[in-house]
Scaffold this active site. Structure first.
Site, PDB file in Angstrom:
ATOM      1  N   GLN A  17       2.435   1.937  -3.347  1.00 26.64           N
ATOM      2  CA  GLN A  17       1.463   2.497  -4.277  1.00 26.64           C
ATOM      3  C   GLN A  17       1.117   3.951  -3.942  1.00 26.64           C
ATOM      4  O   GLN A  17       0.938   4.783  -4.835  1.00 26.64           O
ATOM      5  CB  GLN A  17       0.183   1.658  -4.245  1.00 26.64           C
ATOM      6  CG  GLN A  17       0.360   0.230  -4.724  1.00 26.64           C
ATOM      7  CD  GLN A  17       0.729   0.162  -6.197  1.00 26.64           C
ATOM      8  OE1 GLN A  17      -0.045   0.582  -7.050  1.00 26.64           O
ATOM      9  NE2 GLN A  17       1.908  -0.358  -6.502  1.00 26.64           N
ATOM     10  N   ASP A  18       1.011   4.253  -2.652  1.00 24.34           N
ATOM     11  CA  ASP A  18       0.634   5.595  -2.207  1.00 24.34           C
ATOM     12  C   ASP A  18       1.526   5.973  -1.017  1.00 24.34           C
ATOM     13  O   ASP A  18       1.101   5.847   0.133  1.00 24.34           O
ATOM     14  CB  ASP A  18      -0.845   5.616  -1.822  1.00 24.34           C
ATOM     15  CG  ASP A  18      -1.325   7.006  -1.445  1.00 24.34           C
ATOM     16  OD1 ASP A  18      -2.384   7.112  -0.787  1.00 24.34           O
ATOM     17  OD2 ASP A  18      -0.641   7.997  -1.782  1.00 24.34           O
ATOM     18  N   PRO A  19       2.747   6.429  -1.267  1.00 28.65           N
ATOM     19  CA  PRO A  19       3.714   6.655  -0.180  1.00 28.65           C
ATOM     20  C   PRO A  19       3.214   7.627   0.883  1.00 28.65           C
ATOM     21  O   PRO A  19       2.699   8.702   0.578  1.00 28.65           O
ATOM     22  CB  PRO A  19       4.933   7.225  -0.917  1.00 28.65           C
ATOM     23  CG  PRO A  19       4.793   6.729  -2.323  1.00 28.65           C
ATOM     24  CD  PRO A  19       3.321   6.722  -2.589  1.00 28.65           C
TER      25      PRO A  19
ATOM     26  N   LEU B 190       0.826  -1.203   0.000  1.00 27.12           N
ATOM     27  CA  LEU B 190       0.000   0.000   0.000  1.00 27.12           C
ATOM     28  C   LEU B 190       0.862   1.255   0.000  1.00 27.12           C
ATOM     29  O   LEU B 190       0.577   2.223  -0.708  1.00 27.12           O
ATOM     30  CB  LEU B 190      -0.919  -0.006   1.224  1.00 27.12           C
ATOM     31  CG  LEU B 190      -1.787   1.247   1.432  1.00 27.12           C
ATOM     32  CD1 LEU B 190      -2.755   1.436   0.273  1.00 27.12           C
ATOM     33  CD2 LEU B 190      -2.545   1.152   2.755  1.00 27.12           C
ATOM     34  N   ASP B 191       1.947   1.245   0.785  1.00 26.23           N
ATOM     35  CA  ASP B 191       2.801   2.432   0.858  1.00 26.23           C
ATOM     36  C   ASP B 191       3.613   2.624  -0.416  1.00 26.23           C
ATOM     37  O   ASP B 191       3.933   3.753  -0.787  1.00 26.23           O
ATOM     38  CB  ASP B 191       3.733   2.335   2.065  1.00 26.23           C
ATOM     39  CG  ASP B 191       4.455   3.635   2.320  1.00 26.23           C
ATOM     40  OD1 ASP B 191       5.651   3.746   1.972  1.00 26.23           O
ATOM     41  OD2 ASP B 191       3.821   4.578   2.831  1.00 26.23           O
TER      42      ASP B 191
END
Length: 444
Positions: free
Chosen positions: A172-174, A169-170
């Site tokens: 993909q969307d830091p 998830l991070d």
């Protein structure tokens, strides 16, 4: 065994809870005997060089009773996931946050590892991160199985599916950390995520413990989780509310960030990495200044518990990889004294090296190899050391500052030696001294 020593002074340390100020946690494990023991940091000032270069092995062992994420997630279909808070991935999805379920839907080890490869082949995971995730899984699995827990398979799959999901998830969307990061507890509870991930690695049946810290050595990336685990049964408020001064590595490395998101952090750039990229030095200095201002504001509000390691990095066997900076101790002292609220400084010795030992040498690049093991841990906090009691013997301010840093460092060394005797000297309770007394405050 898990031991705790208590000081009557402790309840005055912070107003948030009844706490004890001097206790110790430690333990033994044969698996660490072949590894070079790490050293505590050494003082960077030359007048302290004689006491700086000692060897302090750091073994660790913890409980057989594992309360992992698996207990909290019996039915991923119904309540996908996660941490022990009851508000996890399901809560995120109910808020309309669309996200991949590649890892959360995995029901076997093979499916979980295949998910990593599929996301890498699809270009959604950088090859180095995918490799690191697979290595992290294997090392975590091996460590959990070392505990002998009959549910090791279930615990590993449950905890790692969530960990890999958070890492992905991070990517993909830091997530971007602010100078003062407040632990994220919802919609996903990152605090409990970190607790439950580290819990199966800690052998509570062979560990010794205590309460609150301020000035400490630094052993591993897992230090905050270890400290909180040792405190959660007797001082849960301290366990959840301690603020950790964290270097940039733990808030930028994709394999580490999800665990950092569950802690209260004051984000700084480590002195060890300040000059890695010369053109960024000024930016890093400005960022550190902002973080110091945030710390000053927090201290003015009172009732804060802040953990800081003056070495600016983790303990390693090679004495060239670390220093103990008296200036960092003095900066913390002055910030505390000038806050307008009574403050107290306690020396803490921490032993959890073998759970997640750092690379032998300091690395500039992000993406270090993670070595993970099942081990006991050690934590000891001595009584408060007051600056005016040290400074009265010196005429020059600089000498007083360095002497104060030396007094704290010597206390940490003393506590570490006692823990070492209890663990590697196999003395257990008999290692207790008049200043470091062991007991066990929880049932594991």
């Amino acid at each position: 065994m898990v031991l705790l020593s208590v000081s009557l002074q402790s309840h005055t340390l912070f107003s948030v809870s009844r706490v004890s100020s001097s206790s110790s946690f430690s333990s033994s494990s044969s698996s660490s005997s072949s590894r070079p023991p790490p050293l505590l940091p050494k003082l960077s000032s030359s007048i302290f060089s004689r006491s700086a270069a000692r060897r302090f092995p750091c073994a660790v062992t913890f409980a057989s009773k594992v309360r992992g994420m698996a207990e909290l997630v019996e039915d991923k279909e119904a309540s996908v996931a996660v941490c022990a808070s009851g508000s996890g991935v399901g809560a995120e999805e109910s808020m309309g946050l669309n996200r991949s379920r590649t890892f959360l839907d995995a029901r076997t080890e093979g499916a979980l590892l295949a998910g990593i490869r599929e996301e890498a082949e699809a270009g959604r995971l950088p090859p180095n991160v995918a490799s690191g995730m697979e290595e992290l899984y294997q090392n975590y699995r091996n460590a959990v199985f070392q505990s002998g827990n009959p549910r090791a398979d279930e615990i590993t799959l449950s905890n790692m599916s969530v960990a890999l999901d958070r890492i992905f998830l991070d990517v993909q969307d830091p997530f971007v950390f602010s100078p003062y990061h407040k632990a994220q507890r919802e919609p996903f509870d990152y605090y409990m995520f970190g607790q439950n991930y580290i819990r199966p690695l800690v052998d509570f049946s062979n560990s010794y413990g205590h309460n609150v810290i301020l000035i400490s050595n630094h052993q591993t990336e897992a230090d905050p989780a270890v400290i909180a685990l040792l405190l959660e049964s007797t001082n849960p408020i301290i366990a959840e509310n301690t603020i950790y001064v964290a270097g940039d590595r733990v808030v930028t490395d994709p394999l580490c960030k999800p665990f950092s998101m569950g802690r209260n952090l004051l984000c700084v750039y480590s002195k060890k990495h300040m000059g890695d990229v010369p053109e960024l030095i000024e930016m890093k200095r400005r960022a550190n200044t902002r973080s110091l201002k945030e710390m000053a504001l927090l201290l003015r509000g009172g009732s804060q518990i802040i953990w800081i390691a003056p070495s600016g990095g983790r303990d390693r066997p090679d004495p060239l990889t670390k220093e103990w900076h008296p200036s960092s101790v003095d900066n913390m002292r002055r910030l505390t004294e000038h806050s307008g609220v009574p403050g107290h400084i306690y020396p803490l010795a921490l032993m959890c090296y073998d759970i997640m030992p750092p690379p032998l040498q300091v690395e500039k690049e992000i993406g270090e190899k993670r070595v993970i093991s099942f081990h006991g841990v050690g934590l000891s906090v001595a009584p408060e050391i007051k600056f005016h009691e040290i400074a009265g013997s010196y005429e020059k301010p600089d000498e007083a500052k360095e002497a104060y840093a030396q007094a704290i460092f010597s206390s940490i060394v003393e506590q570490y030696n006692v823990l070492n005797s209890a663990i590697h000297g196999k003395q257990g309770l008999r290692a207790s001294t008049p200043t470091v007394s062991f007991s066990q405050p929880w049932n594991y």
